[in-house]
Scaffold this active site. Structure first.
Site, PDB file in Angstrom:
ATOM      1  N   SER A 191      75.669 145.517  32.799  1.00 12.84           N
ATOM      2  CA  SER A 191      76.004 146.752  32.604  1.00 12.84           C
ATOM      3  C   SER A 191      77.569 147.290  32.182  1.00 12.84           C
ATOM      4  O   SER A 191      77.863 146.916  31.786  1.00 12.84           O
ATOM      5  CB  SER A 191      75.019 147.166  33.779  1.00 12.84           C
ATOM      6  OG  SER A 191      75.022 149.000  33.327  1.00 12.84           O
ATOM      7  N   ASP A 195      93.732 163.359  30.939  1.00 14.42           N
ATOM      8  CA  ASP A 195      95.250 162.508  31.561  1.00 14.42           C
ATOM      9  C   ASP A 195      94.586 161.158  31.861  1.00 14.42           C
ATOM     10  O   ASP A 195      95.694 160.001  32.722  1.00 14.42           O
ATOM     11  CB  ASP A 195      96.277 162.619  31.813  1.00 14.42           C
ATOM     12  CG  ASP A 195      95.938 162.685  33.490  1.00 14.42           C
ATOM     13  OD1 ASP A 195      94.877 162.898  33.949  1.00 14.42           O
ATOM     14  OD2 ASP A 195      97.218 162.602  34.263  1.00 14.42           O
ATOM     15  N   HIS A 236      66.547 147.038  30.429  1.00 17.42           N
ATOM     16  CA  HIS A 236      68.441 146.657  30.951  1.00 17.42           C
ATOM     17  C   HIS A 236      68.585 145.735  32.571  1.00 17.42           C
ATOM     18  O   HIS A 236      69.642 145.131  32.191  1.00 17.42           O
ATOM     19  CB  HIS A 236      69.059 148.351  31.342  1.00 17.42           C
ATOM     20  CG  HIS A 236      69.689 147.806  32.124  1.00 17.42           C
ATOM     21  ND1 HIS A 236      71.054 148.144  30.710  1.00 17.42           N
ATOM     22  CD2 HIS A 236      70.622 148.266  32.664  1.00 17.42           C
ATOM     23  CE1 HIS A 236      71.945 148.590  31.133  1.00 17.42           C
ATOM     24  NE2 HIS A 236      72.287 147.977  32.665  1.00 17.42           N
TER      25      HIS A 236
END
Length: 421
Positions: free
Chosen positions: A140, A350, A403
């Site tokens: 993951s 940023d 998953h």
């Protein structure tokens, strides 16, 4: 360094001091913890090492007393290195208690993404085995970090194995969550097709919560929207069954009428409370941030495009999935002190890049990735597009695993090892 034995394995604990900011090696230091595990009958052998990068973000490494299928399989030929990613487990923790002492917690947490985790791993590798490369297995978010590893320090890798963790390399968080909501709607449909009587039961629970001030055993209020987040359970191998067996014990006869039972409320609390992993909430969207754009509470904004998740709407109740919302920082006591920090991170623009597309296109490290066809957490199409951009990456699309397939079935790791041998 401490060594101990149990259950046929030998564990050695390692702690390193690393820079908080790897661009400023002489600046503030934090601790990073890793546990090395080897099968007891192979302790004296010269074995290669395999680094496990845990899912998350903000999740500590597995503990070997409850080892997943991948660990049992890997111990047949590797020394396992279980890294508590910075801020988690026995690494210097980052939570409501420790962050309260920082003058700018948001700035501090900008150093807790995949790029810093990879730099930590490189220092750990050199500490354990000098210049020799090792294998990485990323699950993951650990797979996201593996792509960052291939971008920043491919010389440290002998091969890379990824399970349910090929991220979009260039997409914004909005793209991630827009696709995630569609998959979550599909997961709801499959759940209620399996347990059609749960539709009315879930509606009944939501209606009860809307009309009553219901407290979980911790004293926290259970709201309707917090109840909806139980859909996060849909993505694992136990998938729909765990929620069904929780719902079936929801109501008992109270003194003034139906009430929600303590077993139900305790089970809900175990899922919805983020006290054990606050960084999961705080960093969940920043792990996608790059290219000068703020995430700006992406999951919350994109949810407006999907009225199915409006509990007060005309349609049936839908459970949400792996999304973090600003209101969670009002309702979960473990997150309340971190609200300003999460807001600051959501506004930040940023962010440095996490992936080097040119370097990935020229990659020479053998890479295999399990892409799960019905993965609720990581989009299949986005994963396959990423696979096409990494030279030598071989994807395997599995229709038989969800998953957490690598934790449920040792055959997943077996196949990836074969694909890269």
């Amino acid at each position: 360094m401490t060594t101990y034995r149990h259950s046929g394995i030998v564990c050695t604990d390692h702690t390193l001091d690393v820079p908080l900011d790897h661009t400023r090696p002489d600046g503030q230091r934090i601790g990073v913890f890793a546990r090395e595990v080897v099968a007891e009958d192979m302790e004296g052998r010269e074995l290669p090492r395999l680094l496990w990068l845990q899912g998350g973000p903000g999740g500590r490494a597995e503990r070997p007393n409850a080892s997943g299928a991948w660990l049992r399989r890997a111990l047949k030929e590797y020394r396992e290195v279980l890294l508590d990613q910075r801020g988690t487990g026995r690494s210097t923790p980052a939570d409501r208690t420790t962050l309260a002492g920082h003058p700018d917690p948001a700035a501090y947490l900008t150093h807790f993404r995949a790029d810093a985790i990879v730099r930590d791993a490189e220092l750990l590798r050199r500490h354990l085995q000098g210049d020799r490369p090792w294998t990485v297995l990323g699950q993951s978010f650990g797979g996201f970090s593996t792509l960052t590893y291939l971008s920043l320090a491919p010389e440290g890798l002998d091969r890379a194995l990824i399970t349910g963790g090929l991220p979009t390399l260039t997409g914004h968080a909005d793209d991630v969550y827009r696709a995630a909501y569609r998959r979550t709607i599909d997961a709801n449909s499959r759940y209620f097709a399996r347990y059609p009587e749960d539709r009315a039961l879930a509606e009944r629970v939501a209606d009860h919560l809307a009309k009553h001030d219901v407290r979980m055993p911790s004293g926290e209020r259970l709201s309707v929207r917090r109840f909806q987040t139980l859909g996060i359970t849909f993505g694992t191998s136990s998938a729909f069954d765990s929620l069904h067996y929780l719902l079936e014990c929801a109501f008992v006869a109270g003194a003034t009428g139906p009430a929600l039972s303590d077993p139900f409320l305790r089970g809900v609390e175990a899922v919805v409370s983020l006290a054990p992993r606050p960084l999961y909430a705080v960093l969940h969207e920043p792990i996608y941030a790059q290219g000068g754009r703020a995430t700006d509470w992406s999951a919350h904004r994109i949810r407006a495009e999907f009225p199915e998740f409006d509990a007060e709407g005309a349609g049936p109740l839908h459970f949400t999935g792996e999304m973090m919302y600003p209101w969670m920082f009002d309702e979960d006591p473990a997150l309340v002190p971190l609200k300003a920090t999460a807001d600051a991170l959501a506004r930040r623009t940023d962010w440095p890049p996490l992936y080097d597309l040119d370097r990935l296109a020229a990659n020479e490290v053998p890479v295999a990735a399990a892409v799960y066809h019905d993965d609720m957490f990581v989009d299949r199409e986005q994963s396959l597009r990423t696979a096409s951009l990494v030279r030598g990456l071989h994807p395997w699309v599995s229709e038989h695993h969800l998953h957490d397939g690598v934790k449920a079935d040792p055959a997943v790791l077996d196949r990836l090892l074969t694909m890269t041998s």
